[in-house]
Design an enzyme around this catalytic site. Structure first.
Site, short mmCIF file in Angstrom:
data_model
loop_
_atom_site.label_atom_id
_atom_site.label_comp_id
_atom_site.label_asym_id
_atom_site.label_seq_id
_atom_site.Cartn_x
_atom_site.Cartn_y
_atom_site.Cartn_z
N GLY A 1 -27.15 28.39 11.27
CA GLY A 1 -27.30 28.54 9.82
C GLY A 1 -26.60 29.77 9.27
O GLY A 1 -26.12 29.78 8.14
N LYS B 1 -43.39 20.81 11.64
CA LYS B 1 -42.24 21.49 11.02
C LYS B 1 -42.56 21.87 9.57
O LYS B 1 -42.64 21.00 8.70
CB LYS B 1 -41.02 20.57 11.08
CG LYS B 1 -39.73 21.20 10.63
CD LYS B 1 -39.14 22.08 11.69
CE LYS B 1 -37.84 22.73 11.24
NZ LYS B 1 -37.35 23.70 12.19
N LYS C 1 -32.08 26.20 21.80
CA LYS C 1 -30.65 26.23 22.13
C LYS C 1 -30.45 26.13 23.65
O LYS C 1 -29.61 25.38 24.14
CB LYS C 1 -30.01 27.52 21.58
CG LYS C 1 -29.96 27.55 20.06
CD LYS C 1 -29.48 28.89 19.53
CE LYS C 1 -29.29 28.85 18.03
NZ LYS C 1 -30.41 28.36 17.25
#
Length: 315
Positions: A12, A129, A276
């Site tokens: 981002g 979320k 990641k």
């Protein structure tokens, strides 16, 4: 080694720093494109994915602020599609201009991407979320009664709506993406983790209120196009163990088994470096002949020159 198929997942911070205006984000992507073009100059075929967390959050706030009977707010799947479109435009525009400056003739195409998730994914029961604005407990209860949405207390900062974050299963537009890639085009796809869709009993696809993790969607895409290299970009040049401690150590060449051991030791922050690392492991497990790299945008040149960054292999 040129002519590799590479999937690059942009963090981002490659798009939005502090100024959320369209102009500032476009300017950030001009700088981003200058780094990405180094891979194209090297002869590599490129698919670029990107996050959309801040952008979809801001768009949701705009929709809620204007929500009325005559102008109703859009559901989350449509907001993801809208940010895929806007960021895709900014990115393809910046890349086209960067390629022109380098004298490289290549087309850039953005694909609005539907990512299939399993309607029975446990994530649809365990909503996790957080999205959108913070509410007081009273406001959250009123909002929940009105909309049927679920709200949870978020780290002492207030109450927020929570949605599912299911795992990506398939990518509907994969053949289109492959066709573009094989024709030598630069492809922007699976923005924000893609638009979450489920397969209904009649085979039709329907959008759902969910957010797919961008790194896992990018990893699935990299598997499906049989990428040689999966690059996950983040804010640091290397993954570290004992991060920010006196015995901090950067990881350069590392195997899946070593990373799995570090995960057991809780070396990577959930919601930050952990997904990641997990996405990189999943890719290498599926494509043992491939490699995954976690590094920063600014380090891409050094990665091409000297394999700088955290390079993950099956081992």
């Amino acid at each position: 080694m040129a002519n590799r198929k590479i999937v690059v997942a942009l963090g981002g911070n490659a798009i939005l720093s502090s100024d959320p205006s369209a102009k500032a984000q476009q300017e950030a992507l001009v700088e981003t494109a200058k780094h990405l073009v180094k891979l194209i100059k090297n002869g590599d075929d490129l698919i670029i994915t990107h996050g959309n967390g801040p952008q979809v959050g801001n768009l949701l706030l705009q929709h809620l602020a204007a929500d009325s009977e005559k102008n109703p707010a859009f559901p989350l799947d449509s907001l993801v599609a809208m940010t895929e479109g806007s960021i895709g435009f900014w990115l393809q525009n910046a890349l086209q201009n960067a390629l022109l400056d380098e004298g490289i003739e290549k087309n850039v195409a953005s694909v609005v991407t539907q990512v299939v998730v399993d309607k029975n994914d446990p994530a649809f029961v365990n909503l996790s979320k957080p999205i959108g604005p913070f509410y007081s407990e009273e406001e959250a209860k009123a909002e929940a009664e009105k909309s049927g949405a679920t709200f949870k207390e978020d780290a002492g900062r207030g109450w927020r709506k929570v949605v599912a974050s299911p795992k990506p299963v398939d990518i509907k537009e994969i053949e289109t993406i492959r066709t573009l890639l094989n024709a030598g085009q630069v492809v922007v796809a699976a923005g924000g983790g893609g638009i979450p869709v489920i397969k209904e009993d009649n085979g039709h696809l329907a959008g759902v209120e969910a957010v797919i993790d961008k790194d896992f969607a990018s990893q699935r895409l990299a598997e499906l196009v049989e990428a040689d290299l999966f690059i996950v970009l983040t804010g640091v040049d290397y993954v570290f163990v004992n991060y920010n401690k006196p015995n901090q150590e950067k990881l350069e060449h590392v195997t899946v088994a070593q990373l799995e051991e570090y995960i057991k030791q809780e070396q990577f922050a959930p919601g930050s470096m952990l997904p990641k690392v997990e996405a990189a492991i999943a890719f290498v497990n599926d494509r043992p002949e491939g490699k995954a790299v976690i590094t920063s945008l600014e380090n891409l040149g050094a990665l091409i020159e000297s394999e700088s960054g955290t390079i993950i292999e099956k081992g």
